[in-house]
Design a protein around this motif. Structure first.
Motif, PDB file in Angstrom:
ATOM      1  N   TYR A  13      -5.723   2.652  -3.597  1.00 30.39           N
ATOM      2  CA  TYR A  13      -5.623   3.679  -4.620  1.00 30.39           C
ATOM      3  C   TYR A  13      -4.315   4.437  -4.556  1.00 30.39           C
ATOM      4  CZ  TYR A  13     -10.492   2.710  -5.259  1.00 30.39           C
ATOM      5  OH  TYR A  13     -11.664   2.052  -5.508  1.00 30.39           O
ATOM      6  N   THR A  14      -3.659   4.536  -5.716  1.00 24.54           N
ATOM      7  CA  THR A  14      -2.450   5.355  -5.816  1.00 24.54           C
ATOM      8  C   THR A  14      -2.786   6.719  -6.398  1.00 24.54           C
ATOM      9  OG1 THR A  14      -1.978   4.402  -7.978  1.00 24.54           O
ATOM     10  CG2 THR A  14      -0.896   3.389  -6.074  1.00 24.54           C
ATOM     11  N   GLY A  15      -3.992   6.898  -6.837  1.00 27.44           N
ATOM     12  CA  GLY A  15      -4.424   8.177  -7.395  1.00 27.44           C
ATOM     13  C   GLY A  15      -5.534   8.784  -6.568  1.00 27.44           C
ATOM     14  N   LYS A  16      -6.117   9.818  -7.119  1.00 26.37           N
ATOM     15  CA  LYS A  16      -7.198  10.542  -6.456  1.00 26.37           C
ATOM     16  C   LYS A  16      -8.353   9.595  -6.146  1.00 26.37           C
ATOM     17  CE  LYS A  16     -10.510  13.745  -8.187  1.00 26.37           C
ATOM     18  NZ  LYS A  16     -10.852  14.787  -9.114  1.00 26.37           N
ATOM     19  N   ARG A  17      -8.914   9.747  -4.966  1.00 26.69           N
ATOM     20  CA  ARG A  17     -10.093   8.967  -4.604  1.00 26.69           C
ATOM     21  C   ARG A  17     -11.036   9.842  -3.793  1.00 26.69           C
ATOM     22  NH1 ARG A  17      -8.058   5.214   0.446  1.00 26.69           N
ATOM     23  NH2 ARG A  17      -7.831   7.006   1.775  1.00 26.69           N
ATOM     24  N   GLY A  18     -12.283   9.477  -3.839  1.00 30.92           N
ATOM     25  CA  GLY A  18     -13.276  10.254  -3.124  1.00 30.92           C
ATOM     26  C   GLY A  18     -13.370   9.879  -1.657  1.00 30.92           C
ATOM     27  N   LYS A  19     -14.138  10.671  -0.950  1.00 33.57           N
ATOM     28  CA  LYS A  19     -14.406  10.391   0.455  1.00 33.57           C
ATOM     29  C   LYS A  19     -15.137   9.066   0.585  1.00 33.57           C
ATOM     30  CE  LYS A  19     -16.704  12.398   4.474  1.00 33.57           C
ATOM     31  NZ  LYS A  19     -17.486  13.539   4.973  1.00 33.57           N
ATOM     32  N   TYR A  20     -16.015   8.782  -0.382  1.00 31.13           N
ATOM     33  CA  TYR A  20     -16.774   7.533  -0.396  1.00 31.13           C
ATOM     34  C   TYR A  20     -16.367   6.715  -1.618  1.00 31.13           C
ATOM     35  CZ  TYR A  20     -19.606  10.088   2.946  1.00 31.13           C
ATOM     36  OH  TYR A  20     -20.016  10.816   4.030  1.00 31.13           O
ATOM     37  N   ILE A  21     -15.940   5.494  -1.380  1.00 28.18           N
ATOM     38  CA  ILE A  21     -15.552   4.586  -2.457  1.00 28.18           C
ATOM     39  C   ILE A  21     -16.706   3.623  -2.697  1.00 28.18           C
ATOM     40  CG2 ILE A  21     -13.813   2.992  -3.324  1.00 28.18           C
ATOM     41  CD1 ILE A  21     -12.654   5.711  -2.472  1.00 28.18           C
ATOM     42  N   ILE A  22     -17.250   3.650  -3.895  1.00 24.39           N
ATOM     43  CA  ILE A  22     -18.343   2.749  -4.260  1.00 24.39           C
ATOM     44  C   ILE A  22     -17.727   1.543  -4.961  1.00 24.39           C
ATOM     45  CG2 ILE A  22     -20.435   2.469  -5.634  1.00 24.39           C
ATOM     46  CD1 ILE A  22     -20.637   5.599  -5.581  1.00 24.39           C
TER      47      ILE A  22
END
Length: 166
Positions: free
Chosen positions: A75-84
């Motif tokens: 990811y080059t952008g915002k991502r969450g703590k958990y990636i689904i």
């Protein structure tokens, strides 16, 4: 790292990126290894992060960015703590992946490619994750789940929200 501060790249995290990448100076064949280690240290690959990797490995920033943007799981952008990562293979599709994905989107109030407002979850499709025997299936970070239903996926997500799964 809490969900609130998971979206920030700090000066300290850039020092960690440098520490990870520096041993691989002039070894561009190790870029995937470095990227996978750096991904654990920073919430996203910002221009600052890719610049540090490039400088320490003695390769171009364009090469680093091109590498990262090629792979859907980076990811080059915002991502969450958990990636689904919801499996997008034919067996998963035939066995109800679309309905499971719709349940996730409805429950989290996000669409594929988006991150929840609290930075807890990012939702993505992935090519086959190798769990066809228990399709539909998904990964949340490195944890695999199979035989999913719209109801079971909500229970799984609730367990993450309650902090029962790390």
């Amino acid at each position: 790292m809490s969900a609130q501060d998971y979206s920030k790249v700090t000066p300290l995290s850039l020092v960690e990126v440098s520490r990870i990448a520096a041993p691989y100076r002039d070894r561009p064949e190790m870029l995937m290894h470095v990227i996978l280690q750096v991904e654990k240290a920073v919430p996203m690959f910002t221009p600052q992060v890719t610049a540090v990797i490039a400088r320490e490995m003695n390769i171009s920033q364009t090469q680093v960015y091109s590498f990262i943007s090629f792979y859907k799981m980076l990811y080059t952008g915002k991502r969450g703590k958990y990636i689904i990562h919801m499996c997008q293979s034919a067996p998963c599709h035939i066995r109800g992946a679309k309905e499971v994905m719709e349940s996730i989107e409805e429950f989290l109030h996000i669409k594929v490619g988006e991150t929840t407002e609290d930075n807890m979850f990012t939702l993505a499709y992935s090519p086959c994750i190798g769990m066809c025997d228990v399709s539909p299936s998904m990964l949340i970070n490195d944890k695999a789940y199979g035989n999913l239903t719209p109801e079971s996926v909500r229970d799984i997500l609730k367990s993450y929200i309650r902090g029962e799964v790390q």
